[in-house]
Design an enzyme around this catalytic site. Structure first.
Site, PDB file in Angstrom:
ATOM      1  N   CYS A  83      -1.239   5.682   9.305  1.00 12.86           N
ATOM      2  CA  CYS A  83      -1.603   4.380   8.721  1.00 12.86           C
ATOM      3  C   CYS A  83      -2.741   4.620   7.745  1.00 12.86           C
ATOM      4  O   CYS A  83      -2.726   5.601   7.022  1.00 12.86           O
ATOM      5  CB  CYS A  83      -1.978   3.392   9.825  1.00 12.86           C
ATOM      6  SG  CYS A  83      -3.360   3.950  10.855  1.00 12.86           S
ATOM      7  N   ARG A 115       0.843  -1.200   0.000  1.00  9.25           N
ATOM      8  CA  ARG A 115       0.000   0.000   0.000  1.00  9.25           C
ATOM      9  C   ARG A 115       0.876   1.248   0.000  1.00  9.25           C
ATOM     10  O   ARG A 115       0.577   2.221  -0.690  1.00  9.25           O
ATOM     11  CB  ARG A 115      -0.940  -0.007   1.197  1.00  9.25           C
ATOM     12  CG  ARG A 115      -2.018  -1.085   1.142  1.00  9.25           C
ATOM     13  CD  ARG A 115      -2.984  -0.979   2.306  1.00  9.25           C
ATOM     14  NE  ARG A 115      -3.829   0.192   2.203  1.00  9.25           N
ATOM     15  CZ  ARG A 115      -4.628   0.614   3.178  1.00  9.25           C
ATOM     16  NH1 ARG A 115      -4.675  -0.029   4.339  1.00  9.25           N
ATOM     17  NH2 ARG A 115      -5.375   1.692   3.010  1.00  9.25           N
TER      18      ARG A 115
END
Length: 281
Positions: free
Chosen positions: A236, A175
């Site tokens: 995050c 990611r």
């Protein structure tokens, strides 16, 4: 006070003169409500707290899990029996992310005696701990939140920290690199951020690596406990696993701020820059 404790340490404290308030924060990203799992069996005396509804505000421009309003959070904690002068232990199903979110919120709002059960409910049962299906009904607590106990970043602060300090991206490496993005508008990372998947802070059993190993891991990413002049931040996807990385840094002896809006907030604005690839560029 240490930020984590073992199942055996929790057993001793529960049998002692000053037992902690217990909060069950079981949660599954994109999964079913975990209250039925709590009702089927939990650490005796633990109160269930719902992450999506009680440890976050409504999703929107501030991200998928924006911080709850402090007073609303305080009301949830008082209902759960949390008082300012009493210790609190939080746990989840074992991954640690949800428990770390509760730990971070309590610390951020001024509670000084909160710890995470290392390894969660799985560690408790593995150590022979009993479980109960009885719902807990604690006396009302007196906790009143006072935000500011831990560092908090907004989008501009995170961008500045990526340039001037160390900004860690706690998501999976793919990611960060922008190879996949299963949830948010676009893949990639905040320019200048360093990839530091929070899954690498724990062993196969979900328990944190020893402090010395964590210090070595973070030193390899440019973070050291001794470097007080270089600020550290974490983000995050939506401020949940990032709280777990802040907790890991605390175990390593490093203070870090959390960008609570995280990638879900950053990527929602098409005017914010996005970097891709394996390097923090």
């Amino acid at each position: 006070m240490t930020a984590i404790l073992s199942a055996s340490e929790l057993m001793s404290e529960l049998a002692g003169p000053r037992p902690p308030v217990l909060l069950d924060i079981r949660w599954q990203l994109g999964g079913p409500d975990q209250r039925p799992a709590y009702e089927a069996g939990h650490v005796p005396g633990a109160v269930y707290v719902d992450l999506d509804r009680e440890l976050a505000g409504p999703a929107g421009s501030g991200g998928r899990h924006p911080l709850p309003e402090p007073e609303a959070f305080g009301a949830v904690m008082r209902r759960a029996g949390v008082s300012a002068g009493a210790p609190v232990v939080v746990y989840d199903g074992g991954l640690g992310w949800a428990a770390a979110r509760a730990w971070w919120l309590l610390r951020w709002t001024g509670h000084a005696e909160v710890r995470v059960l290392d390894g969660g409910l799985a560690a408790w049962t593995a150590a022979g701990g009993a479980v109960s299906a009885d719902a807990a009904s604690p006396a009302e607590g007196d906790f009143k939140p006072t935000p500011g106990g831990l560092g908090l970043l907004d989008a501009d602060g995170a961008a500045a920290l990526a340039r001037e300090g160390v900004l860690l991206d706690a998501r999976a490496g793919e990611r960060y690199r922008g190879e996949v993005e299963p949830i948010d508008r676009v893949g990639g990372h905040i320019p200048g951020a360093v990839s530091a998947p929070t899954t690498e802070n724990v062993g196969p059993d979900g328990r944190f690596l020893p402090g010395a190993e964590l210090r070595a891991r973070f030193a390899g990413l440019g973070v050291t406990a001794e470097d007080g002049g270089r600020p550290v931040g974490v983000y995050c996807g939506s401020g949940v696993s990032g709280a777990h990385e802040v907790l890991a840094l605390e175990v390593a002896g490093v203070a870090a701020a959390l960008y609570a809006g995280s990638w879900s907030e950053w990527s929602s604005d098409p005017d914010r820059p996005v970097a891709t690839g394996p390097l923090p560029r």
